[in-house]
Write a protein that holds these residues in place. Structure first.
Motif, PDB file in Angstrom:
ATOM      1  N   THR A 135     -24.374  10.136 -53.175  1.00  0.00           N
ATOM      2  CA  THR A 135     -23.899   9.841 -54.517  1.00  0.00           C
ATOM      3  C   THR A 135     -22.912   8.681 -54.461  1.00  0.00           C
ATOM      4  N   TYR A 136     -23.075   7.746 -55.370  1.00  0.00           N
ATOM      5  CA  TYR A 136     -22.190   6.581 -55.426  1.00  0.00           C
ATOM      6  C   TYR A 136     -21.476   6.532 -56.762  1.00  0.00           C
ATOM      7  N   ASN A 137     -20.217   6.143 -56.718  1.00  0.00           N
ATOM      8  CA  ASN A 137     -19.461   5.924 -57.947  1.00  0.00           C
ATOM      9  C   ASN A 137     -19.768   4.534 -58.503  1.00  0.00           C
ATOM     10  N   TYR A 138     -19.528   4.376 -59.773  1.00  0.00           N
ATOM     11  CA  TYR A 138     -19.769   3.088 -60.428  1.00  0.00           C
ATOM     12  C   TYR A 138     -19.061   1.950 -59.687  1.00  0.00           C
ATOM     13  N   ASN A 139     -19.784   0.882 -59.432  1.00  0.00           N
ATOM     14  CA  ASN A 139     -19.285  -0.348 -58.814  1.00  0.00           C
ATOM     15  C   ASN A 139     -18.921  -0.194 -57.334  1.00  0.00           C
ATOM     16  N   SER A 140     -19.266   0.941 -56.734  1.00  0.00           N
ATOM     17  CA  SER A 140     -19.022   1.101 -55.303  1.00  0.00           C
ATOM     18  C   SER A 140     -20.160   0.439 -54.517  1.00  0.00           C
ATOM     19  N   ASN A 141     -19.884   0.115 -53.263  1.00  0.00           N
ATOM     20  CA  ASN A 141     -20.897  -0.529 -52.421  1.00  0.00           C
ATOM     21  C   ASN A 141     -22.027   0.448 -52.103  1.00  0.00           C
ATOM     22  N   ILE A 142     -23.251  -0.051 -52.125  1.00  0.00           N
ATOM     23  CA  ILE A 142     -24.419   0.762 -51.801  1.00  0.00           C
ATOM     24  C   ILE A 142     -24.886   0.416 -50.390  1.00  0.00           C
ATOM     25  N   THR A 143     -25.054   1.426 -49.568  1.00  0.00           N
ATOM     26  CA  THR A 143     -25.594   1.247 -48.226  1.00  0.00           C
ATOM     27  C   THR A 143     -27.101   1.484 -48.263  1.00  0.00           C
ATOM     28  N   VAL A 144     -27.849   0.474 -47.889  1.00  0.00           N
ATOM     29  CA  VAL A 144     -29.307   0.611 -47.896  1.00  0.00           C
ATOM     30  C   VAL A 144     -29.697   1.626 -46.821  1.00  0.00           C
ATOM     31  N   PRO A 145     -30.485   2.648 -47.163  1.00  0.00           N
ATOM     32  CA  PRO A 145     -30.859   3.669 -46.172  1.00  0.00           C
ATOM     33  C   PRO A 145     -31.749   3.101 -45.077  1.00  0.00           C
ATOM     34  N   SER A 146     -31.732   3.778 -43.945  1.00  0.00           N
ATOM     35  CA  SER A 146     -32.611   3.387 -42.849  1.00  0.00           C
ATOM     36  C   SER A 146     -34.066   3.534 -43.280  1.00  0.00           C
ATOM     37  N   ASN A 147     -34.928   2.734 -42.662  1.00  0.00           N
ATOM     38  CA  ASN A 147     -36.341   2.813 -43.015  1.00  0.00           C
ATOM     39  C   ASN A 147     -36.891   4.208 -42.700  1.00  0.00           C
ATOM     40  N   PRO A 148     -37.544   4.849 -43.667  1.00  0.00           N
ATOM     41  CA  PRO A 148     -38.128   6.168 -43.408  1.00  0.00           C
ATOM     42  C   PRO A 148     -39.380   6.049 -42.555  1.00  0.00           C
ATOM     43  N   THR A 149     -39.825   7.155 -42.007  1.00  0.00           N
ATOM     44  CA  THR A 149     -41.051   7.178 -41.204  1.00  0.00           C
ATOM     45  C   THR A 149     -42.002   8.241 -41.738  1.00  0.00           C
ATOM     46  N   LYS A 150     -43.284   8.015 -41.514  1.00  0.00           N
ATOM     47  CA  LYS A 150     -44.323   8.936 -41.975  1.00  0.00           C
ATOM     48  C   LYS A 150     -45.532   8.756 -41.067  1.00  0.00           C
ATOM     49  N   ASP A 151     -45.989   9.834 -40.454  1.00  0.00           N
ATOM     50  CA  ASP A 151     -47.088   9.745 -39.492  1.00  0.00           C
ATOM     51  C   ASP A 151     -48.319   9.083 -40.108  1.00  0.00           C
ATOM     52  N   GLY A 152     -48.842   8.092 -39.393  1.00  0.00           N
ATOM     53  CA  GLY A 152     -50.059   7.430 -39.837  1.00  0.00           C
ATOM     54  C   GLY A 152     -49.848   6.336 -40.863  1.00  0.00           C
ATOM     55  N   TYR A 153     -48.591   6.085 -41.232  1.00  0.00           N
ATOM     56  CA  TYR A 153     -48.288   5.085 -42.259  1.00  0.00           C
ATOM     57  C   TYR A 153     -47.188   4.144 -41.778  1.00  0.00           C
ATOM     58  N   ILE A 154     -47.129   2.971 -42.398  1.00  0.00           N
ATOM     59  CA  ILE A 154     -46.084   1.997 -42.131  1.00  0.00           C
ATOM     60  C   ILE A 154     -45.243   1.859 -43.400  1.00  0.00           C
ATOM     61  N   PHE A 155     -43.917   1.963 -43.248  1.00  0.00           N
ATOM     62  CA  PHE A 155     -43.024   1.736 -44.380  1.00  0.00           C
ATOM     63  C   PHE A 155     -43.106   0.280 -44.793  1.00  0.00           C
ATOM     64  N   TYR A 156     -43.304   0.048 -46.106  1.00  0.00           N
ATOM     65  CA  TYR A 156     -43.563  -1.305 -46.588  1.00  0.00           C
ATOM     66  C   TYR A 156     -42.506  -1.778 -47.584  1.00  0.00           C
ATOM     67  N   GLY A 157     -41.373  -1.093 -47.578  1.00  0.00           N
ATOM     68  CA  GLY A 157     -40.286  -1.489 -48.461  1.00  0.00           C
ATOM     69  C   GLY A 157     -40.099  -0.514 -49.615  1.00  0.00           C
ATOM     70  N   LYS A 214     -24.065  -3.236 -55.419  1.00  0.00           N
ATOM     71  CA  LYS A 214     -23.078  -2.398 -56.121  1.00  0.00           C
ATOM     72  C   LYS A 214     -23.782  -1.395 -57.026  1.00  0.00           C
ATOM     73  N   MET A 215     -23.184  -0.235 -57.183  1.00  0.00           N
ATOM     74  CA  MET A 215     -23.743   0.804 -58.041  1.00  0.00           C
ATOM     75  C   MET A 215     -23.507   0.456 -59.504  1.00  0.00           C
ATOM     76  N   PRO A 216     -24.578   0.348 -60.297  1.00  0.00           N
ATOM     77  CA  PRO A 216     -24.414   0.075 -61.730  1.00  0.00           C
ATOM     78  C   PRO A 216     -24.033   1.341 -62.488  1.00  0.00           C
ATOM     79  N   ALA A 217     -23.885   1.213 -63.803  1.00  0.00           N
ATOM     80  CA  ALA A 217     -23.474   2.355 -64.622  1.00  0.00           C
ATOM     81  C   ALA A 217     -24.574   3.406 -64.738  1.00  0.00           C
ATOM     82  N   GLU A 218     -25.846   2.960 -64.731  1.00  0.00           N
ATOM     83  CA  GLU A 218     -26.959   3.896 -64.901  1.00  0.00           C
ATOM     84  C   GLU A 218     -27.450   4.428 -63.552  1.00  0.00           C
ATOM     85  N   ASN A 219     -28.152   5.567 -63.592  1.00  0.00           N
ATOM     86  CA  ASN A 219     -28.727   6.140 -62.387  1.00  0.00           C
ATOM     87  C   ASN A 219     -29.851   5.253 -61.849  1.00  0.00           C
TER      88      ASN A 219
END
Length: 206
Positions: free
Chosen positions: A1-23, A31-36
């Protein structure tokens, strides 16, 4: 959970058997905007990106790929099958490619496998790697650092034309420090780039 205007840390790339993460389906802001916000992972099947024959990646089916993870296995009829080799010229001239992560299990990178990938900035090689072919990363001019894994026993003119390299880490090669240093020159096909600032030789056997 992020508060408004706080820095967002991009999560590590997820993994899934048989697939390649493509973004992610949308750009993640700094920065976290006002909306979800909701982001969905984009997946592509291994066979959508690679042509694989008998555990060898023969060809890249996507010339626009930017971030590449090469898995250690793929699914054939629901059965996990190992990937052990990247073939000659498999990703050559993929000029949009920026990052490559090769997972454990890959033992060989063929000649010219990533040559001409002029925007490649980052490469992670596995400790399972034994052989790197001639011109494997030729003219990858934006690559600044590379670590050759400790189990590599055969390497050709892999880094010729890598004019932006500043640091190379290479394992001790069995005839002493001087021999290993000469091998560095061979890796560049005798054309060591002026950008090179540091050569790190691992293992203190010499």
């Amino acid at each position: 959970t992020y508060n408004y205007n706080s820095n967002i840390t991009v999560p590590s790339n997820p993994t899934k058997d048989g697939y390649i993460f493509y973004g992610w389906d949308n750009t993640i802001p700094n920065k976290m905007p006002a909306e979800n916000l909701t982001f969905k992972a984009i997946w592509k099947g291994v066979d959508e990106i690679f042509m694989i024959v008998n555990g060898e990646i023969i060809l890249c089916n996507d010339p626009n790929i930017v971030y590449l993870e090469i898995p250690s296995c793929y699914l054939v009829g629901g059965v996990s099958t190992p990937v052990t080799r990247i073939s000659k010229s498999a990703f050559a001239n993929a000029t949009k490619l920026k990052s490559v992560v090769i997972h454990e299990g890959i033992q060989e990178i063929g000649d010219n496998a990533f040559s001409g990938c002029t925007n490649l900035e980052s490469v992670v090689l596995p400790n399972s790697l034994i052989k790197i072919g001639d011109y494997a990363f030729q003219t990858c001019s934006k690559l600044e650092e590379i670590v050759i894994p400790k189990n590599v026993i055969e390497i050709g003119y892999a880094l010729e034309g890598c004019s932006g390299l500043t640091t190379i880490t290479i394992p001790f090669i069995g005839k002493g420090k001087e021999y290993t240093s000469r091998k560095v020159s061979t890796i560049f096909n005798g054309k060591i780039p002026s950008s090179l600032e540091e050569i790190i030789i691992t293992n203190d056997e010499y």
